[in-house]
Scaffold this motif. Structure first.
Motif, mmCIF file in Angstrom:
data_model
loop_
_atom_site.group_PDB
_atom_site.id
_atom_site.type_symbol
_atom_site.label_atom_id
_atom_site.label_comp_id
_atom_site.label_asym_id
_atom_site.label_seq_id
_atom_site.Cartn_x
_atom_site.Cartn_y
_atom_site.Cartn_z
ATOM 1 N N GLY A 277 0.842 -1.187 0.000
ATOM 2 C CA GLY A 277 0.000 0.000 0.000
ATOM 3 C C GLY A 277 0.874 1.232 0.000
ATOM 4 N N SER A 278 0.243 2.374 0.021
ATOM 5 C CA SER A 278 0.995 3.622 -0.005
ATOM 6 C C SER A 278 1.661 3.880 1.344
ATOM 7 C CB SER A 278 0.070 4.780 -0.365
ATOM 8 O OG SER A 278 -0.880 4.987 0.667
ATOM 9 N N TYR A 279 2.617 4.776 1.323
ATOM 10 C CA TYR A 279 3.323 5.151 2.550
ATOM 11 C C TYR A 279 2.354 5.775 3.549
ATOM 12 C CZ TYR A 279 8.083 4.307 0.813
ATOM 13 O OH TYR A 279 9.250 3.727 0.369
ATOM 14 N N ASP A 280 1.493 6.653 3.083
ATOM 15 C CA ASP A 280 0.564 7.327 3.987
ATOM 16 C C ASP A 280 -0.437 6.369 4.612
ATOM 17 O OD1 ASP A 280 1.661 9.819 3.773
ATOM 18 O OD2 ASP A 280 0.322 10.517 2.192
ATOM 19 N N SER A 281 -0.900 5.405 3.848
ATOM 20 C CA SER A 281 -1.856 4.441 4.412
ATOM 21 C C SER A 281 -1.191 3.580 5.479
ATOM 22 C CB SER A 281 -2.446 3.558 3.305
ATOM 23 O OG SER A 281 -1.429 2.784 2.679
ATOM 24 N N LEU A 282 0.103 3.272 5.296
ATOM 25 C CA LEU A 282 0.824 2.516 6.324
ATOM 26 C C LEU A 282 0.963 3.352 7.588
ATOM 27 C CD1 LEU A 282 2.492 0.206 7.441
ATOM 28 C CD2 LEU A 282 4.467 1.070 6.174
ATOM 29 N N LEU A 283 1.264 4.625 7.428
ATOM 30 C CA LEU A 283 1.406 5.487 8.603
ATOM 31 C C LEU A 283 0.083 5.632 9.331
ATOM 32 C CD1 LEU A 283 3.758 8.298 7.244
ATOM 33 C CD2 LEU A 283 4.354 6.316 8.638
ATOM 34 N N GLN A 284 -1.018 5.666 8.608
ATOM 35 C CA GLN A 284 -2.316 5.741 9.256
ATOM 36 C C GLN A 284 -2.606 4.485 10.069
ATOM 37 O OE1 GLN A 284 -5.193 6.635 6.211
ATOM 38 N NE2 GLN A 284 -4.262 8.603 5.692
ATOM 39 N N LYS A 285 -2.187 3.332 9.563
ATOM 40 C CA LYS A 285 -2.374 2.086 10.314
ATOM 41 C C LYS A 285 -1.484 2.055 11.550
ATOM 42 C CE LYS A 285 -4.007 -0.838 6.510
ATOM 43 N NZ LYS A 285 -5.327 -1.074 7.161
ATOM 44 N N VAL A 286 -0.304 2.652 11.434
ATOM 45 C CA VAL A 286 0.559 2.765 12.616
ATOM 46 C C VAL A 286 -0.118 3.643 13.663
ATOM 47 C CG1 VAL A 286 2.763 3.659 13.475
ATOM 48 C CG2 VAL A 286 2.696 2.346 11.346
ATOM 49 N N GLY A 287 -0.721 4.746 13.197
ATOM 50 C CA GLY A 287 -1.435 5.626 14.116
ATOM 51 C C GLY A 287 -2.591 4.937 14.812
ATOM 52 N N LYS A 288 -3.212 3.982 14.149
ATOM 53 C CA LYS A 288 -4.317 3.214 14.747
ATOM 54 C C LYS A 288 -3.811 2.016 15.532
ATOM 55 C CE LYS A 288 -7.494 4.437 10.989
ATOM 56 N NZ LYS A 288 -8.283 3.926 9.837
ATOM 57 N N LYS A 289 -2.479 1.867 15.604
ATOM 58 C CA LYS A 289 -1.813 0.804 16.352
ATOM 59 C C LYS A 289 -2.071 -0.578 15.765
ATOM 60 C CE LYS A 289 -1.490 3.366 20.673
ATOM 61 N NZ LYS A 289 -1.675 3.362 22.133
ATOM 62 N N GLU A 290 -2.386 -0.621 14.471
ATOM 63 C CA GLU A 290 -2.417 -1.913 13.791
ATOM 64 C C GLU A 290 -0.997 -2.413 13.565
ATOM 65 O OE1 GLU A 290 -4.910 -1.993 10.330
ATOM 66 O OE2 GLU A 290 -6.353 -0.580 11.193
ATOM 67 N N PHE A 291 -0.038 -1.483 13.517
ATOM 68 C CA PHE A 291 1.384 -1.804 13.516
ATOM 69 C C PHE A 291 2.026 -1.070 14.689
ATOM 70 C CE2 PHE A 291 0.290 -2.551 9.073
ATOM 71 C CZ PHE A 291 0.987 -3.720 8.780
ATOM 72 N N ASP A 292 3.108 -1.621 15.201
ATOM 73 C CA ASP A 292 3.837 -0.979 16.295
ATOM 74 C C ASP A 292 4.845 0.046 15.788
ATOM 75 O OD1 ASP A 292 2.709 -2.538 18.518
ATOM 76 O OD2 ASP A 292 3.695 -4.219 17.522
ATOM 77 N N GLY A 293 5.001 0.127 14.489
ATOM 78 C CA GLY A 293 5.921 1.084 13.902
ATOM 79 C C GLY A 293 6.038 0.834 12.416
#
Length: 871
Positions: free
Chosen positions: A530-546
């Motif tokens: 996916g895009s960089y921004d969509s990954l960062l949004q998932k990090v913000g939702k804590k779907e990823f730890d970083g």
């Protein structure tokens, strides 16, 4: 004030006032006429009330110490022979309403002249409010520390109130300093709930802790209260909820030893005394460690405490300790093995002495003007005038529970902070932190943490629930594979993709940073399509730890995540084709030397030619006249003085001047030829466009990486969307520029460096504006952000950070055709210039001297000079 007990308290107070007034009147009639003490029976009885909680270890120590002081009062030098002191002991549990009612009873019914007890400032204020005449009765609190609420009237209106303790702020700051020393960014505050109410005191103490933690860049993540009345099930439930969270630093701000023992026993049962946890306790527990049974220490392994220091080697204390142990064992034989006194016993002993001084003078403390100052068991005792607490600031011993006891690992004081030795001088004027020892390095090898670990806990745990490792997202769609590349290996039997392989400069940097952390960090890199921004949004939702990769740090992205310190500098860079400049070849030879070099060569040549002309002009017809001198200076460059015109240089001094310069001309000419030859092989050019505005005016097409952050900037610059072409691969940019599909490529600085390292022929770059940099992303509030940034900074300071040029760009052998800066300067020829200048200068001085002497000593020009030129 104290919850539902306030109405009962006022009722009891009113009844006690009625009873006490009658009793007081009777007592006045009986004793009011006494003016002398001619016999023992005529001594005036001074009653002193003592309120302690004998069910606690703290209360028992205070009780024994006060009884010791009472027994010895007739030996004190200030004892009045006309006064006889009587102790009225009252056992009161640690309950605010009951303690207040007991004090009122002693005042109104027993007519005590002073009270000693574990009454707080707020409880004493209530007593004075209920019974106005009691404001003249001294009350000395035995509480370990005092909470001075800001802007509180009670701080200045309790004229007869003293406290054998210090401001609790010092203890709070000590615990916060420990947190700051180890850079823990979040803590959980635990405290004891008394009177079954979350009082103003609890709020104020938490605020003090929060302010002190803020000074060391930390904060309270959670706080929870415990009570001795809590059921075992409720206490375990509270601790279980705490263990399920990521924070692992717990501060037991205020708690009795009895609650602490229960709490740590439950924590041990729930595996909260294992590796990774941190427990810090205050002086109410740390000062009573000597009273604990050796079996209790099993549940306290690794905790850190702030214990008030007192001298144990003084003769006065040793005598007190011996007698205290004897009296304590006599009073409580079941505690024979743990009968050592604590700081609370020492202060209770001294408090009795202070009480009889005040009671003997019939004055309140503020009216005594410093009279109340004496030598106690552990040094001088005095009180501050306005708030009644101890004047002497405390020194805290930092202790660490190890085995069946504890050890002192350092000290902290409000003036100098941490120190290794108690003998270190304390000065209130010393505010220089450069002398303060960083205790982290000192403690790293001596501290024992819970779980018998020697490794400093990181203060948080990634294992929330069933999660075992950190889940870090990596963009699988990265365009610049030299910076970040996700590759799948077909290793499974069914032909499906095997485990991914992560490579690139960003991955190299992250692994180096993680290896430098002071703790092990289990993590798993997970590809994200996916895009960089969509990954960062998932990090913000804590779907990823970083998120690990070449993430540009842009302002709008802070809405989702927070970034580590940048590991690469960043900027918006425009790459365009170069435009040949054929007309510059007309003057190309001038660029073989720098302007400074041309000026020095020309000046030096004229100077040498002038010196030779000055020497030869009277004896050489070929060099007479200014024109001949100029011709000679030109002919020297081509050695024309040797050959067809013979040998015009006749004087040896002139030959001496010319020799070094001819050698210099030979070297400079050869260097000029080499420099010019190299430049002639380079095509001179300039960018065909210099800024975004020119692109907009020419309606040019700009190429960007697909989903690049720079597309936003092109939109803000009013570049039409149809003039922005997104290109998915780095290798497609050169052909797009060559074919005219795009007239410029807009890339971030690290990407541009990689691109030009591979494709530099006929291309040049222009930096448009700076950006924050490239870093790794984490959820807001993640403790990893600071740890990763700190580790990154340490690598940079040690020059161990992987270098982009050394690890990546050095593999490419592509150089651009830029002749700027290739011209030779005067530096390499400085020695030749210096030699020729020195020789020529000496020759000028010699010639000038000869001419002066010739003019004044031999005015006849036909006479010979006494300084003939050497042949």
């Amino acid at each position: 004030m104290f919850g539902s007990d306030i109405y009962l308290l006022y009722f009891v107070g009113a009844v006690l006032l009625l009873v006490g007034s009658c009793s007081e009147s009777a007592n006045t009639n009986e004793t009011g006429n006494l003016r002398s003490c001619s016999g023992e029976n005529l001594k005036r009885v001074v009653k002193m009330g003592v309120i302690v909680d004998s069910s606690s270890r703290l209360g028992r120590e205070q009780l024994v110490a006060i009884q010791m002081a009472f027994q010895q009062q007739h030996h004190l030098h200030f004892s009045n022979s006309c006064q006889k002191f009587e102790l009225l002991l009252r056992d009161s549990p640690d309950n605010s309403a009951q303690a207040t009612a007991t004090a009122l009873n002693l005042i109104t019914h027993k007519q005590v002249k002073a009270i000693l007890g574990t009454l707080t400032r707020e409880e004493v204020s209530s007593i004075y409010e209920i019974h106005k005449p009691s404001k003249n009765i001294p009350i000395i609190s035995l509480s370990s520390s005092s909470l001075l609420l800001p802007n509180s009237k009670s701080n200045h209106q309790l004229s007869s109130f003293l406290q054998m303790g210090n401001d609790i702020t010092h203890q709070i700051r000590c615990m916060a300093a420990i947190v700051g020393e180890f850079r823990w960014r979040r803590v959980t505050a635990l405290y004891e709930i008394k009177n079954e109410d979350f009082t103003t005191n609890s709020i104020a103490i938490l605020k003090l802790l929060s302010d002190s933690l803020r000074d060391v860049n930390s904060e309270i993540e959670n706080h929870i209260g415990f009570s001795l009345s809590d059921s075992k099930l409720l206490m375990e439930e509270k601790l279980t909820n705490l263990s399920s969270q990521s924070n692992r630093v717990f501060i037991l701000v205020q708690s009795s030893m009895e609650l602490g023992i229960i709490l740590f026993k439950k924590a041990k049962k729930l595996n909260m005394m294992t590796d990774g946890y941190v427990w810090i306790v205050g002086d109410q527990i740390a000062n009573l460690m000597d009273s604990l049974d050796s079996s209790v220490f099993h549940n306290l392994q690794g905790i850190i405490g702030c214990r008030i220091h007192y001298e144990e080697k003084k003769t006065r204390f040793k005598k007190f300790k011996t007698k205290f142990r004897r009296n304590y064992i006599s009073e409580f034989p079941d505690e024979e093995e743990d009968a050592n006194p604590s700081i609370f016993a020492l202060r209770a002993y001294d408090a009795y002495k202070a009480a009889i001084i005040i009671a003997s003078t019939n004055k309140n403390y503020n009216s005594m003007e410093g009279y109340l100052k004496f030598e106690g068991v552990n040094g001088e005792v005095s009180f501050k005038k306005y708030d009644g607490i101890l004047s002497k600031l405390p020194m805290f011993e930092i202790i660490n529970v190890v085995g069946k006891s504890y050890k002192e690992i350092g000290n902290w004081s409000p003036e100098i902070g941490f120190s290794e030795k108690l003998s270190q001088k304390r000065s209130t004027n010393n505010n220089n932190n450069s002398d303060v020892i960083s205790m982290k390095n000192l403690w790293s090898s001596t501290l024992l943490w819970p779980g018998e670990s020697r490794r400093v806990p990181r203060g948080w745990d990634f294992r929330e629930g069933n999660k075992l490792v950190l889940k870090l997202g990596v963009p699988a769609s990265a365009t610049f594979h030299d910076l970040l590349h996700v590759k799948y290996n077909n290793q499974t039997g069914d032909g499906s993709d095997g485990p991914p392989h992560f490579s690139g400069y960003s991955i190299t940097v992250f692994k180096a940073v993680v290896d430098n952390l002071p703790y092990e960090l289990p993590y798993e890199l997970v590809p994200y399509n996916g895009s960089y921004d969509s990954l960062l949004q998932k990090v913000g939702k804590k779907e990823f730890d970083g998120a690990i990769g070449d993430f540009g740090i842009i302002a709008y992205r802070f809405k989702y995540v927070e970034f580590s310190e940048p590991y690469l500098e960043n900027a918006a860079v425009m790459i365009v084709k170069e435009k040949p400049l054929k007309w510059t070849k007309l003057w190309l030879f001038m660029r073989a030397f720098t302007p400074e070099m041309w000026f020095i060569v020309l000046s030096m040549h004229l100077f040498v030619s002038f010196v030779i002309w000055l020497i030869e002009r009277e004896h050489n017809d070929a060099l007479k006249g200014f024109g001949n001198m100029l011709w000679f200076s030109v002919s020297v460059l081509f050695y024309a003085h040797i050959g067809e015109i013979g040998e015009p240089i006749k004087k040896g001094l002139a030959r001496l001047v010319l020799g070094p310069w001819l050698f210099g001309i030979l070297i400079i000419t050869a260097s000029f030829t080499a420099s010019l030859s190299s430049m002639m092989t380079i095509t001179m050019s300039k960018p065909w466009v210099y800024d975004i505005e020119t692109l907009k005016l020419k309606n040019a097409t700009v190429g960007c990486i697909t989903d690049s952050i720079l597309i936003r900037f092109l939109s803000q610059a009013s570049i039409p969307p149809q003039n922005v072409k997104q290109i998915p691969s780095l290798d497609l940019f050169p052909n797009a520029l060559e074919n005219g599909d795009i007239q410029a490529a807009l890339l971030t600085a690290p990407h541009a460096r990689v691109f030009l390292a591979k494709y530099c022929k006929g291309l040049t770059k222009l930096t448009l504006f700076k950006l924050l940099g490239m870093g790794f992303a984490f959820p807001k509030g993640s403790p990893l952000t600071l740890d990763i940034s700190s580790s990154m900074g340490e690598l940079m300071e040690r020059k161990e950070m992987p270098d982009l040029e050394a690890t990546l760009l050095s593999t490419y052998n592509c150089s651009n055709n830029n002749i700027d800066g290739l011209g030779l300067g005067p530096g390499p020829f400085a020695g030749l210039f210096l030699l020729a200048a020195v020789v020529a200068s000496i020759a000028v001085l010699f010639t000038a001297t000869r001419l002066v002497l010739l003019k004044y000593q031999y005015p006849n020009p036909q006479l010979k000079t006494p300084f003939p030129f050497p042949n």
